[in-house]
Write a protein that holds these residues in place. Structure first.
Motif, short mmCIF file in Angstrom:
data_model
loop_
_atom_site.label_atom_id
_atom_site.label_comp_id
_atom_site.label_asym_id
_atom_site.label_seq_id
_atom_site.Cartn_x
_atom_site.Cartn_y
_atom_site.Cartn_z
N ILE A 102 -8.97 9.27 -1.23
CA ILE A 102 -8.83 8.00 -1.95
C ILE A 102 -8.06 7.00 -1.10
CG2 ILE A 102 -7.81 6.89 -3.97
CD1 ILE A 102 -10.31 8.47 -4.61
N ALA A 103 -7.00 7.46 -0.45
CA ALA A 103 -6.20 6.56 0.39
C ALA A 103 -7.03 6.02 1.55
CB ALA A 103 -4.97 7.29 0.89
N ALA A 104 -7.82 6.88 2.16
CA ALA A 104 -8.65 6.43 3.27
C ALA A 104 -9.67 5.40 2.80
CB ALA A 104 -9.36 7.63 3.91
N PHE A 105 -10.25 5.64 1.64
CA PHE A 105 -11.20 4.67 1.08
C PHE A 105 -10.52 3.33 0.83
CE2 PHE A 105 -12.48 2.68 -2.95
CZ PHE A 105 -13.75 2.26 -2.62
N ALA A 106 -9.34 3.37 0.24
CA ALA A 106 -8.64 2.13 -0.08
C ALA A 106 -8.25 1.37 1.18
CB ALA A 106 -7.40 2.43 -0.92
N ARG A 107 -7.83 2.09 2.21
CA ARG A 107 -7.48 1.41 3.48
C ARG A 107 -8.71 0.73 4.08
NH1 ARG A 107 -2.40 2.66 5.20
NH2 ARG A 107 -1.44 4.58 4.40
N GLY A 147 -3.07 -10.36 -0.12
CA GLY A 147 -2.52 -10.08 -1.45
C GLY A 147 -3.03 -8.78 -2.02
N VAL A 148 -3.17 -7.77 -1.15
CA VAL A 148 -3.65 -6.46 -1.59
C VAL A 148 -2.50 -5.68 -2.22
CG1 VAL A 148 -4.57 -4.23 -0.82
CG2 VAL A 148 -5.46 -6.37 0.14
N HIS A 149 -2.77 -5.03 -3.32
CA HIS A 149 -1.85 -4.07 -3.91
C HIS A 149 -2.64 -2.80 -4.19
CE1 HIS A 149 -0.19 -1.80 -7.31
NE2 HIS A 149 0.99 -2.27 -6.97
N PHE A 150 -2.16 -1.67 -3.65
CA PHE A 150 -2.78 -0.39 -3.99
C PHE A 150 -1.70 0.66 -4.11
CE2 PHE A 150 -5.52 3.44 -3.03
CZ PHE A 150 -6.11 3.43 -4.28
N ALA A 151 -1.41 1.01 -5.34
CA ALA A 151 -0.41 2.02 -5.68
C ALA A 151 -0.48 2.23 -7.18
CB ALA A 151 0.99 1.58 -5.28
N PHE A 192 0.86 -1.19 0.00
CA PHE A 192 0.00 0.00 0.00
C PHE A 192 0.89 1.23 0.00
CE2 PHE A 192 -2.66 3.34 1.55
CZ PHE A 192 -3.96 3.01 1.17
N VAL A 193 0.93 1.93 -1.12
CA VAL A 193 1.69 3.17 -1.24
C VAL A 193 0.75 4.20 -1.87
CG1 VAL A 193 3.67 4.32 -2.28
CG2 VAL A 193 3.89 1.98 -1.46
N PRO A 194 0.23 5.14 -1.10
CA PRO A 194 -0.77 6.07 -1.61
C PRO A 194 -0.16 7.17 -2.49
CG PRO A 194 -0.29 6.56 0.67
CD PRO A 194 0.49 5.33 0.34
#
Length: 262
Positions: free
Chosen positions: A32-37, A46-50, A19-21
């Motif tokens: 957006i970062a808060a939503f993704a968290r 296996g989450v990827h968010f960046a 997770f790298v916003p």
């Protein structure tokens, strides 16, 4: 050459999340970062968010490839974009792993700070990298250039990139405008071609001059192909160019496009 070896994960039942916003094309990154968290808490591992994409239930294989991790982490510096684009870097590293076993040189058009080049080279031997790697860029920007400026463009960037590859005898940092510089300084056989020029005219010119030099089995990576924001013109021009030659570009969720030369 000694290819990097995969080692088994320390715990085969654990998949690393990432997770790298760092995002592009938005003004409310914190929201957006808060939503993704919040979403990630509901998801399987296996989450990827960046880098503008969110996935889950993936192996995130790059984090199990320890030689890649060493190369990637060794070139992060303090640039958040280099951390966020880890999946893009791993696409390049895997392409390089394939291409280094073929005849032909490596080429990157639009090397900027040289990070993508250096991750691939460090993954495949560092100073003992066994192929010639040609890295092209203007390293500066003025208002007449059709592509957008990057933060570190300037009169000293070329020298800084050259210094970064001191001790890497097979890496050639070439300053010049595409396609002009390719008429005098370019390899005849290419196994790895990475285009990251941020503008349609230069990308098509590079393809016109270099694609026929890519050896059978070689790989072409188009960094901006699947990005709609600011780069859609490249896809719209490159699709008919490849279609005329009976090729299809593999669109990747990283925003890249991949072509296998036959």
């Amino acid at each position: 050459m000694q290819l990097p070896k995969l080692t088994p994960p320390a715990d085969p039942h654990v998949v690393q999340d990432f997770f790298v916003p760092v995002f592009w094309g938005i003004t409310d990154a914190d929201e957006i970062a808060a939503f993704a968290r919040a979403m990630a808490k509901r998801m399987a591992g296996g989450v990827h968010f960046a880098d503008n994409f969110l996935s889950w239930g993936r192996n995130n294989s790059m984090f199990d490839d320890q030689p890649f991790m060493t190369a990637w982490q060794g070139n992060l510096g303090d640039h958040a974009i280099d951390q966020a684009t880890v999946w893009r870097r791993y696409i390049l590293a895997c392409a390089g792993y394939h291409a280094v076993q073929l005849e032909g040189d490596f080429v990157e058009c639009g090397c900027y700070r040289g990070t993508a080049v250096k991750v691939v080279v460090d993954y495949l031997g560092g100073p003992e990298f066994p192929r010639q790697f040609w890295a092209y860029d203007l390293f500066e920007h003025d208002d007449s250039d059709p592509h957008h400026a990057m933060p570190e463009h300037g009169p000293d960037l070329h020298a800084r990139v050259q210094a970064r590859f001191a001790g890497y005898p097979t890496v050639r940092i070439v300053r010049g405008r595409i396609p002009d510089v390719l008429r005098t300084e370019a390899p005849q056989k290419i196994s790895y071609l990475h285009l990251d020029l941020n503008q349609v005219g230069a990308e098509l010119a590079a393809l016109e001059m270099l694609f026929d030099r890519v050896v059978p089995g070689g790989i072409v990576i188009l960094d901006d192909y699947e990005w709609s924001m600011g780069y859609r013109a490249q896809k719209l021009a490159e699709d008919p160019w490849f279609d005329a030659r009976n090729y299809r570009v593999f669109p990747l969720p990283t925003g890249q496009g991949l072509v296998l030369k036959r």
